[in-house]
Design an enzyme around this catalytic site. Sequence first.
Site, PDB file in Angstrom:
ATOM      1  N   GLY A 167       1.709  -6.138 -35.759  1.00  0.00           N
ATOM      2  CA  GLY A 167       2.379  -7.326 -36.276  1.00  0.00           C
ATOM      3  C   GLY A 167       1.438  -8.098 -37.180  1.00  0.00           C
TER       4      GLY A 167
ATOM      5  N   GLU B  29      -2.861  -3.613 -34.721  1.00  0.00           N
ATOM      6  CA  GLU B  29      -2.539  -3.150 -36.089  1.00  0.00           C
ATOM      7  C   GLU B  29      -1.915  -4.343 -36.787  1.00  0.00           C
ATOM      8  OE1 GLU B  29      -3.280  -0.272 -37.297  1.00  0.00           O
ATOM      9  OE2 GLU B  29      -3.820   0.770 -35.448  1.00  0.00           O
TER      10      GLU B  29
ATOM     11  N   THR C 149      -1.434 -10.772 -38.590  1.00  0.00           N
ATOM     12  CA  THR C 149      -2.829 -11.018 -38.202  1.00  0.00           C
ATOM     13  C   THR C 149      -2.955 -12.271 -37.341  1.00  0.00           C
ATOM     14  OG1 THR C 149      -3.647  -9.843 -40.118  1.00  0.00           O
ATOM     15  CG2 THR C 149      -5.150 -11.439 -39.134  1.00  0.00           C
TER      16      THR C 149
ATOM     17  N   CYS D 200       3.577  -2.282 -44.161  1.00  0.00           N
ATOM     18  CA  CYS D 200       2.188  -2.768 -44.118  1.00  0.00           C
ATOM     19  C   CYS D 200       1.307  -1.979 -45.086  1.00  0.00           C
ATOM     20  CB  CYS D 200       1.659  -2.665 -42.697  1.00  0.00           C
ATOM     21  SG  CYS D 200       1.861  -1.011 -42.022  1.00  0.00           S
TER      22      CYS D 200
ATOM     23  N   GLU E  67      -1.045 -12.186 -47.685  1.00  0.00           N
ATOM     24  CA  GLU E  67      -0.005 -11.164 -47.520  1.00  0.00           C
ATOM     25  C   GLU E  67       1.373 -11.782 -47.760  1.00  0.00           C
ATOM     26  OE1 GLU E  67       0.926  -9.646 -43.547  1.00  0.00           O
ATOM     27  OE2 GLU E  67       1.018  -7.627 -44.365  1.00  0.00           O
TER      28      GLU E  67
ATOM     29  N   LYS F 254       8.276  -4.397 -26.038  1.00  0.00           N
ATOM     30  CA  LYS F 254       9.149  -5.400 -26.643  1.00  0.00           C
ATOM     31  C   LYS F 254       9.248  -5.167 -28.146  1.00  0.00           C
ATOM     32  CE  LYS F 254       8.436  -9.721 -28.018  1.00  0.00           C
ATOM     33  NZ  LYS F 254       9.380  -9.699 -29.165  1.00  0.00           N
TER      34      LYS F 254
ATOM     35  N   THR G 132      -0.793 -13.462 -35.230  1.00  0.00           N
ATOM     36  CA  THR G 132      -0.350 -13.145 -33.860  1.00  0.00           C
ATOM     37  C   THR G 132      -1.418 -12.317 -33.149  1.00  0.00           C
ATOM     38  OG1 THR G 132       1.873 -13.008 -34.761  1.00  0.00           O
ATOM     39  CG2 THR G 132       1.599 -12.257 -32.514  1.00  0.00           C
TER      40      THR G 132
HETATM   41  P1  NAD Z   1       4.701 -10.905 -35.776  1.00  0.00           P
HETATM   42  O1  NAD Z   1       3.252 -10.953 -35.506  1.00  0.00           O
HETATM   43  O2  NAD Z   1       5.409 -12.174 -36.029  1.00  0.00           O
HETATM   44  O3  NAD Z   1       5.481 -10.221 -34.573  1.00  0.00           O
HETATM   45  C1  NAD Z   1       5.177  -8.928 -34.122  1.00  0.00           C
HETATM   46  C2  NAD Z   1       5.588  -8.801 -32.665  1.00  0.00           C
HETATM   47  O4  NAD Z   1       4.734  -9.648 -31.878  1.00  0.00           O
HETATM   48  C3  NAD Z   1       7.018  -9.252 -32.378  1.00  0.00           C
HETATM   49  O5  NAD Z   1       7.581  -8.397 -31.413  1.00  0.00           O
HETATM   50  C4  NAD Z   1       6.823 -10.653 -31.824  1.00  0.00           C
HETATM   51  O6  NAD Z   1       7.853 -11.084 -30.996  1.00  0.00           O
HETATM   52  C5  NAD Z   1       5.524 -10.484 -31.057  1.00  0.00           C
HETATM   53  N1  NAD Z   1       4.761 -11.721 -30.817  1.00  0.00           N
HETATM   54  C6  NAD Z   1       4.750 -12.844 -31.576  1.00  0.00           C
HETATM   55  N2  NAD Z   1       3.933 -13.768 -31.014  1.00  0.00           N
HETATM   56  C7  NAD Z   1       3.424 -13.205 -29.884  1.00  0.00           C
HETATM   57  C8  NAD Z   1       2.511 -13.671 -28.886  1.00  0.00           C
HETATM   58  N3  NAD Z   1       1.970 -14.888 -28.923  1.00  0.00           N
HETATM   59  N4  NAD Z   1       2.205 -12.831 -27.882  1.00  0.00           N
HETATM   60  C9  NAD Z   1       2.723 -11.587 -27.828  1.00  0.00           C
HETATM   61  N5  NAD Z   1       3.599 -11.107 -28.748  1.00  0.00           N
HETATM   62  C10 NAD Z   1       3.945 -11.907 -29.767  1.00  0.00           C
HETATM   63  O7  NAD Z   1       4.872  -9.882 -36.972  1.00  0.00           O
HETATM   64  P2  NAD Z   1       6.188  -9.517 -37.752  1.00  0.00           P
HETATM   65  O8  NAD Z   1       6.535 -10.669 -38.649  1.00  0.00           O
HETATM   66  O9  NAD Z   1       7.199  -9.010 -36.798  1.00  0.00           O
HETATM   67  O10 NAD Z   1       5.707  -8.270 -38.639  1.00  0.00           O
HETATM   68  C11 NAD Z   1       5.150  -8.377 -39.903  1.00  0.00           C
HETATM   69  C12 NAD Z   1       3.657  -8.177 -39.844  1.00  0.00           C
HETATM   70  O11 NAD Z   1       3.353  -6.942 -39.234  1.00  0.00           O
HETATM   71  C13 NAD Z   1       3.010  -8.106 -41.222  1.00  0.00           C
HETATM   72  O12 NAD Z   1       1.844  -8.876 -41.206  1.00  0.00           O
HETATM   73  C14 NAD Z   1       2.669  -6.637 -41.376  1.00  0.00           C
HETATM   74  O13 NAD Z   1       1.601  -6.352 -42.239  1.00  0.00           O
HETATM   75  C15 NAD Z   1       2.351  -6.255 -39.977  1.00  0.00           C
HETATM   76  N6  NAD Z   1       2.451  -4.814 -39.782  1.00  0.00           N
HETATM   77  C16 NAD Z   1       1.306  -4.102 -39.602  1.00  0.00           C
HETATM   78  C17 NAD Z   1       1.357  -2.730 -39.446  1.00  0.00           C
HETATM   79  C18 NAD Z   1       0.110  -1.914 -39.234  1.00  0.00           C
HETATM   80  O14 NAD Z   1       0.231  -0.753 -38.851  1.00  0.00           O
HETATM   81  N7  NAD Z   1      -1.073  -2.451 -39.466  1.00  0.00           N
HETATM   82  C19 NAD Z   1       2.592  -2.095 -39.453  1.00  0.00           C
HETATM   83  C20 NAD Z   1       3.743  -2.853 -39.652  1.00  0.00           C
HETATM   84  C21 NAD Z   1       3.664  -4.219 -39.803  1.00  0.00           C
END
Ligand code: NAD
Length: 480
Positions: A226, A248, A228, A282, A384, A173, A230
């Site tokens: 995504g 991650e 932290t 990130c 962040e 997804k 989540t």
């Molecule tokens: P997010 O956590 O809101 O969403 C990420 C994904 O998780 C989306 O596809 C979302 O629909 C899904 N999701 C949300 N709630 C869920 C649940 N309860 N169960 C399963 N899936 C769920 O993050 P975002 O706003 O899309 O991305 C930004 C974040 O991602 C920032 O914190 C950034 O630092 C982090 N990030 C980390 C890395 C890394 O490699 N460490 C890389 C890129 C982004």
Amino acid sequence: MKKLQNFINGEYCEPVNGKYIDNVNPATAEVYAQIPDSSAEDVDNAVRAAHDAFKTWSVTPAGERSRIILNIAAGIEKRMDELVKAETDDNGKPLWLSKETDIPRAASNFHFYATAIEHFASEAHPMEDKAINYTLRQPIGVCACISPWNLPLYLFTWKVAPALAAGNTVVAKPSELTPVTASMLGEICKEAGLPKGVLNILHGFGHTAGAAMTSHPQVKVISFTGGTKTGETIAASVATQFKKLSLEMGGKNPNIIFDDSNLKRAISTSVHSSFRNQGEICLCGSRIFIQKGVYEEFKKGLVEKVSKLKTGDPYEEDNFVGAMVSKNHYEKVLSYIKLAQEEGGKILSGGKAVKPEGRCANGYFIEPTIIEGLPHDCRTNQEEIFGPVVTLQPFDTEEEVIEYANSTKYGLASSVWTENLSRAHRVAGKLHAGIVWINCWMMRDLRTPFGGVKNSGVGREGGFEALKFFTEEKNVCVKI
Ligand code: NAD
């Protein structure tokens, strides 16, 4: 209006509940597509297709899997221009950036793992003349791959490619904010000859479709990138099911400039490490620590360069900063700029929303912003922000800056600038981070372990680490 569909068992299909979510182009604020608001039923259909497909894909020879995955890489390259435009329209990032980084890297991810799987080997442990142990590394089953919006196809494929190469099947997804390029990947996989059900692509919200994926009993592996919060929710919800989990998550990365660094290079690289992709990477260094002897010179140089950066229409080649991904995120970043001022920060450059003329007049743009005068432990320097905002903080000694750098709950990446070899290695060893760049930033070799410590992550992606994650070891002991 474009209506995306789920890709299940090799076919595009409507969500069972018939519901859709609006998809907005953040550079224009216009709704330009709709995506399925998938429910547990769609997830169940996708997992069942993946479960069936696993029976044959898991025993397909690695060479054959590799051939098909190479076709996927070629398919992405063939549709480069279309994917580049789709990524920019969905995310708001400059077109030149999608073209230079995002889409080529998505093709590289498939190319890399298609070839890596042909070189992946396992260990043997001989017990002299008594017995020999060998390790089998076998595909596990259905994997859930969940990715964020900041590098949409790049991070989506960073999970999907190793999972497929290792012989698993996948239900994936993309973020509901940036679904288009992932949706196009279905067609590319079909043309590449990927058997039906091996990769299934679902759209929808995280708390509904995402949660149904991670909690599905037939999903054995979860690879998530995504936020932290989540990651925390997912880890807690599946804790009793003993699934294999890779997380991650967020970061608040330090960028450390010592007195003896090559200042010219440190400044020009810091422009990128702070503001590339609107600061929505990130790995961006959002806290710049500068040793007092060069503080003023570094500050002057950075402010000079950053104040010349252009923000606006992602289609225009000379705009370095595009749109923030969504209205919510735009408001969040602006609220942090306000907070920084309330905490006593002084804005040296930027600090305001941008309203470009023409087609992007309603888009979500923010100037690249540099702030100084804040202590290392205030909220602006601990939480962040994930936008085009950096802080400058002076320091005296190596010990002091290591303490500041390590003071957040995160530990993803870091940069150290110094011409002193001993100091470079010493500081690298002491930073709480999964990645340390010395005199550079974002130099990526796909063979290296990638991930964070503390609240930035659990597990490592990249290279053979990902193939190990997506396989289960089994020791076989043969008596001689
Ligand atoms: P997010 O956590 O809101 O969403 C990420 C994904 O998780 C989306 O596809 C979302 O629909 C899904 N999701 C949300 N709630 C869920 C649940 N309860 N169960 C399963 N899936 C769920 O993050 P975002 O706003 O899309 O991305 C930004 C974040 O991602 C920032 O914190 C950034 O630092 C982090 N990030 C980390 C890395 C890394 O490699 N460490 C890389 C890129 C982004």
